[in-house]
Design a protein around this motif. Structure first.
Motif, PDB file in Angstrom:
ATOM      1  N   SER A 355       0.846  -1.203   0.000  1.00  9.12           N
ATOM      2  CA  SER A 355       0.000   0.000   0.000  1.00  9.12           C
ATOM      3  C   SER A 355       0.876   1.245   0.000  1.00  9.12           C
ATOM      4  O   SER A 355       2.077   1.169   0.296  1.00  9.12           O
ATOM      5  N   THR A 370     -12.284   0.847  -6.743  1.00 11.27           N
ATOM      6  CA  THR A 370     -11.196   0.029  -7.278  1.00 11.27           C
ATOM      7  C   THR A 370     -10.498   0.806  -8.388  1.00 11.27           C
ATOM      8  O   THR A 370     -11.137   1.541  -9.145  1.00 11.27           O
ATOM      9  N   VAL A 373      -3.419   0.647 -10.766  1.00  9.34           N
ATOM     10  CA  VAL A 373      -2.292   1.531 -10.509  1.00  9.34           C
ATOM     11  C   VAL A 373      -1.248   1.302 -11.597  1.00  9.34           C
ATOM     12  O   VAL A 373      -0.794   0.172 -11.795  1.00  9.34           O
ATOM     13  N   ARG A 383      -7.166  -0.670  -4.717  1.00  9.81           N
ATOM     14  CA  ARG A 383      -8.338   0.181  -4.434  1.00  9.81           C
ATOM     15  C   ARG A 383      -7.929   1.369  -3.565  1.00  9.81           C
ATOM     16  O   ARG A 383      -6.965   1.291  -2.788  1.00  9.81           O
ATOM     17  N   ILE A 384      -8.670   2.434  -3.724  1.00  5.79           N
ATOM     18  CA  ILE A 384      -8.448   3.602  -2.872  1.00  5.79           C
ATOM     19  C   ILE A 384      -9.058   3.271  -1.522  1.00  5.79           C
ATOM     20  O   ILE A 384     -10.261   3.047  -1.405  1.00  5.79           O
ATOM     21  N   VAL A 416      -3.711   3.985  -1.077  1.00 10.73           N
ATOM     22  CA  VAL A 416      -4.138   2.957  -2.026  1.00 10.73           C
ATOM     23  C   VAL A 416      -3.605   1.611  -1.544  1.00 10.73           C
ATOM     24  O   VAL A 416      -2.446   1.508  -1.127  1.00 10.73           O
ATOM     25  N   LEU A 432      -3.629   6.521 -11.768  1.00 11.64           N
ATOM     26  CA  LEU A 432      -4.731   5.661 -11.357  1.00 11.64           C
ATOM     27  C   LEU A 432      -5.771   5.640 -12.465  1.00 11.64           C
ATOM     28  O   LEU A 432      -6.214   6.690 -12.920  1.00 11.64           O
TER      29      LEU A 432
END
Ligand code: GDP
Length: 449
Positions: A355, A370, A373, A383-384, A416, A432
């Motif tokens: 992350s 979602t 990246v 996912r954020i 993220v 993103l």
């Protein structure tokens, strides 16, 4: 026992010459390598300017140009002839044009350049973002024509400049273009220069990293050939760099980039060569390497070593940041290497992370969602996970904590989480994306294992 047609495992490590690579580089006088992205409002002349640059550098010939002009005329856009240079196809390469225009590579006496996107393509923004995430610098093209400049400043000029800055691009060359259309008016040039300068510094560019070139892509003054004195006596006598190409050549990899640990994102993998069963190619993002060096391939976390280096199909003992290289590797099973993986200095590899916290510029609404990246060619689902705060674009001060949603055009800090661990490090630039759209671009601030 091995049969003859089984591939031979070349597992021998090649002995290092223990060169002082940076010292070799300093005295070698090898060409620098630099990559840039071209930005600016639609119709301000980006494609024409790049076409002119390639034409005057003799990267494209008159015949190809005539062909583009014909094609352009046939669809009723004859003025775009030079612009079409940027869209050339495999045919030109087959006819032996020395430089690969399809990947937008060209070179001058001092430097090898890569143009990181082809302006004029329809989905320009996504291309530009991908380009900006790897660019050494940006060329901002501005139409000096009355009203056009002002329109641009309300439009993509502003948006693009903010975008590349938020992607970590520090240096910018401003081509004040179409000077022919305003008779090379000095006061107009200076007015635009002053306004753009003010705008770029509030966007976060330092003035020492901004250069201005008055030019005309259409007629060619100050692109490769200096403008004649009678056109612009006020400019030519005192100005350095004078032309766009001189401004491009002024870029050199920073000492920091050269002396950091080695990072090479893999852009191609070649297997099954007789001499070299496993080779990769890529552009050295940071650091340097030499034959015999030990590397770690991430995310596999497998070590390997350099058996040979090639630059432009010629063997080399060493290579440094900015250069595009082929590395022949040993002591690794090819299953551990994939395109977009990262080769690192074995003493300081980039760890796989799960992350990160990032400062983003939002292009669409950003909320816990979602995302894919992207970093260069690498991409991974995630996912954020948390919305930390919204930030003031120019001061960086916190405007709002824990927003529920970030509006397009805003700058924010989010964290993220990734579905798979990948090698990412601060201050990497990421993009993103979601459902095929670019949602945001950002700079990594913190990474977590
Ligand atoms: P882009 O959308 O930024 O790539 O712009 P183009 O390169 O397609 O150019 C847009 C229009 O401006 C075309 O009609 C060009 O012929 C014209 N143009 C481009 N550069 C110049 C220039 O230096 N001077 C003049 N007078 N016109 C130009």
């Amino acid at each position: 026992s091995l049969t003859l047609d089984e591939p031979q495992q070349t597992s021998q490590k090649v002995k290092s010459k223990n060169l002082d690579v940076l010292a070799e580089h300093a005295k070698a006088g090898r060409k620098n390598a630099a990559s840039f992205v071209v930005i600016g409002h639609v119709d301000h002349g980006k494609s024409t300017l790049m076409g002119r640059l390639l034409y005057d550098l003799k990267v494209v010939d008159q015949r190809s140009l005539d062909k583009y002009r014909k094609e352009a005329t046939s669809i009723g856009k004859s003025s775009f002839a030079l612009a079409w240079v940027m869209d050339s196809t495999a045919e030109e390469r087959e006819r032996g044009v020395t430089v690969d225009i399809a990947t937008n590579n060209f070179e001058t006496e001092k430097t090898k350049f890569t143009i990181l996107d082809a302006p004029g393509h329809r989905d320009f923004i996504p291309n530009m973002i991908a380009g900006a995430s790897q660019a050494d610098f940006a060329v901002l093209v501005i139409d000096a024509g009355t009203n056009s400049f002002e329109a641009g400043l309300k439009g993509q000029t502003r948006e693009h400049a903010q975008l590349v800055r938020s992607m970590g691009v520090q240096r910018i060359i401003v081509a004040i273009n179409k000077m022919d259309s305003i008779n090379w008016a000095q006061d107009r040039f200076e007015e635009i220069q002053q306004q753009i300068s003010a705008f770029l510094t509030t966007t976060g560019f330092q003035s020492k990293n901004i250069a201005f070139i008055p030019c005309s892509g259409l007629t060619g003054e100050n692109v490769v050939t200096p403008a004649p004195e009678k056109a612009a006596a006020w400019y030519t006598k005192t100005s350095s760099p004078q032309t766009l190409v001189q401004a491009l050549e002024a870029h050199e990899p920073t000492k920091a980039a050269l002396s950091s640990p080695l990072r090479i994102p893999i852009s191609d993998i070649f297997r099954g060569g007789v001499q070299n069963p496993l080779s990769i190619s890529g552009r050295i993002e940071a650091g340097s390497c030499q034959v015999g060096d030990s590397l770690i391939a991430m995310p596999a976390n497998e070590s390997c070593s350099i058996k040979g280096i090639e630059i432009d199909n010629a063997p080399a003992d060493w290579a440094v940041a900015g250069q595009i290289v082929t590395l022949h590797l040993t002591e690794i099973d090819p299953v551990h290497l994939r395109i977009a993986d990262l080769l690192c200095d074995a003493r300081k590899p980039v760890p796989n992370i799960r992350s990160f916290t990032t400062k983003i510029l939002a292009f669409e609404h950003v909320l816990p969602m979602t995302v894919d990246v992207h970093r260069g060619r690498m991409h991974v689902p995630g996912r954020i996970a948390s919305m930390v705060c919204v930030l003031d674009k120019s001061t960086g001060n916190v405007l709002k904590k824990k927003p529920r949603v970030v509006q397009p055009g805003s700058v924010a800090r989010v964290t993220v989480e990734l579905d798979t661990a990948v090698p990412l490090e601060v201050p990497g630039r990421i993009v993103l994306r979601s459902g095929g759209n670019t949602v945001a671009a950002g700079l990594l601030e913190e990474v977590h294992a």
